[in-house]
Design a protein around this motif. Structure first.
Motif, PDB file in Angstrom:
ATOM      1  N   LYS A   1       0.846  -1.200   0.000  1.00 37.43           N
ATOM      2  CA  LYS A   1       0.000   0.000   0.000  1.00 37.43           C
ATOM      3  C   LYS A   1       0.880   1.247   0.000  1.00 37.43           C
ATOM      4  N   LEU A   2       1.932   1.235   0.819  1.00 39.78           N
ATOM      5  CA  LEU A   2       2.840   2.389   0.847  1.00 39.78           C
ATOM      6  C   LEU A   2       3.468   2.594  -0.533  1.00 39.78           C
ATOM      7  N   ARG A   3       3.879   1.465  -1.135  1.00 41.00           N
ATOM      8  CA  ARG A   3       4.494   1.574  -2.470  1.00 41.00           C
ATOM      9  C   ARG A   3       3.515   2.198  -3.450  1.00 41.00           C
ATOM     10  N   ALA A   4       2.272   1.729  -3.399  1.00 40.98           N
ATOM     11  CA  ALA A   4       1.256   2.258  -4.320  1.00 40.98           C
ATOM     12  C   ALA A   4       0.985   3.736  -4.061  1.00 40.98           C
ATOM     13  N   MET A   5       1.137   4.164  -2.805  1.00 44.62           N
ATOM     14  CA  MET A   5       0.889   5.574  -2.471  1.00 44.62           C
ATOM     15  C   MET A   5       2.121   6.431  -2.755  1.00 44.62           C
ATOM     16  N   GLY A   6       3.214   5.788  -3.178  1.00 47.49           N
ATOM     17  CA  GLY A   6       4.445   6.530  -3.466  1.00 47.49           C
ATOM     18  C   GLY A   6       5.126   7.035  -2.197  1.00 47.49           C
ATOM     19  N   VAL A   7       4.905   6.308  -1.079  1.00 46.89           N
ATOM     20  CA  VAL A   7       5.505   6.728   0.187  1.00 46.89           C
ATOM     21  C   VAL A   7       6.691   5.814   0.500  1.00 46.89           C
ATOM     22  N   ASP A   8       7.866   6.421   0.694  1.00 50.10           N
ATOM     23  CA  ASP A   8       9.053   5.654   1.115  1.00 50.10           C
ATOM     24  C   ASP A   8       9.249   5.824   2.611  1.00 50.10           C
ATOM     25  N   ILE A   9       9.836   4.829   3.243  1.00 40.49           N
ATOM     26  CA  ILE A   9      10.170   4.977   4.663  1.00 40.49           C
ATOM     27  C   ILE A   9      11.643   4.628   4.871  1.00 40.49           C
ATOM     28  N   ASP A  10      12.155   4.959   6.055  1.00 42.88           N
ATOM     29  CA  ASP A  10      13.558   4.660   6.358  1.00 42.88           C
ATOM     30  C   ASP A  10      13.730   3.195   6.712  1.00 42.88           C
ATOM     31  N   THR A  11      15.004   2.737   6.661  1.00 39.21           N
ATOM     32  CA  THR A  11      15.301   1.386   7.151  1.00 39.21           C
ATOM     33  C   THR A  11      16.294   1.506   8.299  1.00 39.21           C
ATOM     34  N   LEU A  12      16.250   0.546   9.192  1.00 40.47           N
ATOM     35  CA  LEU A  12      17.167   0.570  10.339  1.00 40.47           C
ATOM     36  C   LEU A  12      18.605   0.428   9.855  1.00 40.47           C
ATOM     37  N   THR A  13      19.537   1.185  10.448  1.00 39.08           N
ATOM     38  CA  THR A  13      20.962   0.960  10.168  1.00 39.08           C
ATOM     39  C   THR A  13      21.380  -0.283  10.954  1.00 39.08           C
ATOM     40  N   GLU A  14      22.544  -0.827  10.602  1.00 49.13           N
ATOM     41  CA  GLU A  14      23.031  -2.010  11.343  1.00 49.13           C
ATOM     42  C   GLU A  14      23.190  -1.688  12.822  1.00 49.13           C
ATOM     43  N   GLU A  15      23.722  -0.477  13.071  1.00 54.50           N
ATOM     44  CA  GLU A  15      23.936  -0.062  14.458  1.00 54.50           C
ATOM     45  C   GLU A  15      22.597  -0.015  15.223  1.00 54.50           C
ATOM     46  N   GLN A  16      21.582   0.490  14.551  1.00 51.23           N
ATOM     47  CA  GLN A  16      20.260   0.570  15.207  1.00 51.23           C
ATOM     48  C   GLN A  16      19.687  -0.821  15.463  1.00 51.23           C
ATOM     49  N   GLU A  17      19.850  -1.719  14.481  1.00 50.70           N
ATOM     50  CA  GLU A  17      19.338  -3.092  14.667  1.00 50.70           C
ATOM     51  C   GLU A  17      19.967  -3.722  15.887  1.00 50.70           C
ATOM     52  N   GLU A  18      21.288  -3.555  15.997  1.00 57.72           N
ATOM     53  CA  GLU A  18      22.001  -4.116  17.154  1.00 57.72           C
ATOM     54  C   GLU A  18      21.508  -3.492  18.450  1.00 57.72           C
ATOM     55  N   TYR A  19      21.373  -2.164  18.422  1.00 61.31           N
ATOM     56  CA  TYR A  19      20.965  -1.428  19.623  1.00 61.31           C
ATOM     57  C   TYR A  19      19.582  -1.894  20.102  1.00 61.31           C
ATOM     58  N   LEU A  20      18.679  -2.074  19.131  1.00 56.95           N
ATOM     59  CA  LEU A  20      17.306  -2.431  19.499  1.00 56.95           C
ATOM     60  C   LEU A  20      17.189  -3.868  20.006  1.00 56.95           C
ATOM     61  N   GLN A  21      18.236  -4.682  19.733  1.00 59.08           N
ATOM     62  CA  GLN A  21      18.191  -6.056  20.240  1.00 59.08           C
ATOM     63  C   GLN A  21      19.007  -6.237  21.508  1.00 59.08           C
ATOM     64  N   SER A  22      19.765  -5.218  21.903  1.00 60.17           N
ATOM     65  CA  SER A  22      20.683  -5.406  23.037  1.00 60.17           C
ATOM     66  C   SER A  22      20.042  -4.907  24.329  1.00 60.17           C
ATOM     67  N   TRP A  23      20.489  -5.469  25.439  1.00 60.90           N
ATOM     68  CA  TRP A  23      20.029  -4.994  26.745  1.00 60.90           C
ATOM     69  C   TRP A  23      21.174  -4.373  27.538  1.00 60.90           C
ATOM     70  N   GLN A  24      22.408  -4.472  26.984  1.00 58.55           N
ATOM     71  CA  GLN A  24      23.539  -3.956  27.745  1.00 58.55           C
ATOM     72  C   GLN A  24      23.638  -2.441  27.695  1.00 58.55           C
ATOM     73  N   GLU A  25      23.263  -1.867  26.543  1.00 59.86           N
ATOM     74  CA  GLU A  25      23.439  -0.412  26.406  1.00 59.86           C
ATOM     75  C   GLU A  25      22.390   0.357  27.195  1.00 59.86           C
ATOM     76  N   GLY A  26      22.780   1.441  27.836  1.00 58.92           N
ATOM     77  CA  GLY A  26      21.812   2.244  28.574  1.00 58.92           C
ATOM     78  C   GLY A  26      22.540   3.474  29.099  1.00 58.92           C
ATOM     79  N   THR A  27      22.057   4.069  30.170  1.00 60.35           N
ATOM     80  CA  THR A  27      22.755   5.262  30.684  1.00 60.35           C
ATOM     81  C   THR A  27      24.001   4.829  31.449  1.00 60.35           C
TER      82      THR A  27
END
Ligand SMILES: NC(=O)c1ccc[n+]([C@@H]2O[C@H](COP(=O)([O-])OP(=O)(O)OC[C@H]3O[C@@H](n4cnc5c(N)ncnc54)[C@H](O)[C@@H]3O)[C@@H](O)[C@H]2O)c1
Length: 417
Positions: A391-417
């Motif tokens: 549907k997005l493709r048909a509407m001509g709407v593009d979205i971003d993709t996760l960078t490798e760093e973001q993928e890793e970050y979103l799966q990790s529990w070690q990183e934080g403050t």
């Protein structure tokens, strides 16, 4: 199966309107093009009990392109578009549906579709599933599975499954995110307001519009009514949606209070007897009641008729009930889903997603029925994601993709403050 439609000479008009809707259904078109090549439904008999609209016509054409033999009847006596029924029958989808058919004809049409011994049933409200289980159990063995389009149907199916009464798997299309977050909200929202305006020509600006039920459909109706300048009041029985409505800025109150001040009432609960005699007795002269929930039980029509001293059809789809004290209450579309009875149902662009889910779910049932039990299954998440992506493709709407760093970050529990 022979067709039973109002007037075959309407086929030309129906064809043009189906073509118009097709222009708004790019996702279904992509699926149809793949189905034409792959023929995943070759020889499969499908019995569909859906609102006979231009959008449904495009779904039927898609299923046929996949190789299926399809027969269609209406899922509501008032929602049929007679020109579409005629065009479909002419195009080789035998259709049994006439707008305004009585209950007996409605069920005769469902039975005529079941006479084709469908291997897949497609329902909107669970009536076909009910009839086959209740009256034609000998056919159950030959059914691979089914699909269900709407909230009310899914509630009925879950109740059947809990009672071990359901005898084949059914996919709950309604529960796909790309269905209920869009169709129920944006589709019901726009088309319900459209139906109220078409049938009454009322000015909504400045009026008190009471929305009973703040589920997916209620959210849509409330936001579109507010967009028209109405003061929106929400009634609920569940504290969570009631709280959400209050924080969205709507007034929330019991229906008995709202009944005194409402100008237009819309029920979208999936429940019964929501607007009852005690509410009608305090309504203002000229109040308008409409239902956009699945069955015509949300507004107590029997109570309304017994309160009235006279009734007349004052406009197409508007019945005026005059009470003993002279107040006039108006019921739209005989209390049946008003957006289909008094307008054209959802816009094609939103049905594009719902029916893409339907087509892909039928394909999934045909491929997987041997592994499935007699339960209600969700639409597989990859189908849901695919529909959103297309549907997005048909509407001509593009979205971003996760960078490798973001993928890793979103799966990790070690990183934080
Ligand atoms: N008109 C259409 O084209 C269309 C499209 C989609 C769904 N539907 C139908 O609309 C109905 C609602 O669907 P939904 O997806 O919004 O369901 P939902 O479950 O998301 O919302 C229903 C809401 O109504 C509330 N409710 C129940 N009884 C109530 C009562 N007595 N008073 C006030 N609120 C009450 C519930 O708490 C819930 O929040 C169903 O019957 C569904 O099948 C119609």
């Amino acid at each position: 199966m022979d067709a039973d439609v109002k007037d075959v000479s309407l086929a030309g008009k129906g064809r043009e309107r189906i073509e118009w809707a097709e222009g708004e259904m790019p996702v279904l078109r992509l699926i149809r093009e793949r189905f034409e090549k792959e023929r995943p439904l070759e020889g499969v008999r499908i019995g569909a009990c859906l609102h006979v609209t231009t959008e449904t016509a495009n779904l039927m054409v898609t299923l046929k392109a996949g190789g299926a033999d399809v027969a269609l009847c209406a899922s509501n006596p008032l929602s049929t578009q007679d020109d579409v029924a005629a065009a479909l029958s002419e195009a080789g989808v035998p259709t049994q549906a006439i707008k305004g058919e009585d209950n007996e004809t409605y069920f005769r049409h469902i039975n005529a579709v079941l006479d084709t011994r469908p291997q897949v049933t497609m329902d909107d409200g669970c009536d076909m599933v009910n009839v086959i289980h209740r009256d034609r159990p000998d056919q159950l063995d030959s059914v691979f599975g089914g699909t269900e389009e709407t909230t009310t149907g899914v509630i009925r199916l879950r109740a059947m499954a809990a009672d071990s009464a359901l005898k084949y798997p059914v996919v709950s299309v309604n529960d796909a995110d790309t269905k209920h977050l869009f169709d129920n909200r944006f589709g019901t929202g726009q088309s319900t307001i459209d139906a109220i305006m078409r049938s009454t020509n009322l000015l909504l600006a400045g009026r008190n519009v009471v929305v009973c039920g703040y589920g997916m459909c209620g959210r849509g109706v409330a936001s579109r009514a507010r967009g028209m300048g109405a003061q929106v009041i929400v009634t609920e029985v569940d504290p969570l949606p009631a709280l959400e409505a209050a924080m969205e800025g709507y007034r929330v109150m019991p229906l008995l209070e709202a009944a005194r001040i409402g100008d237009v009432f819309v029920t979208v609960t999936g429940d019964k007897a929501v607007i009852r005699s005690e509410h009608m007795q305090v309504m203002k002269d000229g109040a308008v009641m409409a239902n956009s929930g699945h069955f015509d039980v949300e507004i107590d029509k029997t109570a309304l008729a017994s309160l009235a001293v006279s009734t007349r059809r004052i406009r197409e789809f508007v019945d005026e009930y005059t009470l003993a004290d002279g107040r006039r209450l108006h019921l739209l579309g005989e209390g049946r889903l008003v957006n289909l009875a008094a307008a054209e149902g959802h816009p094609a662009a939103v049905m594009d997603m719902s029916f893409a889910n339907q087509a892909l779910s039928v394909e999934w049932v045909v491929q997987h029925h041997a592994e499935l039990g007699p339960q209600v299954y969700p639409v597989p998440p990859d189908i849901d994601a695919e529909v959103a992506r297309l549907k997005l493709r048909a509407m001509g709407v593009d979205i971003d993709t996760l960078t490798e760093e973001q993928e890793e970050y979103l799966q990790s529990w070690q990183e934080g403050t």
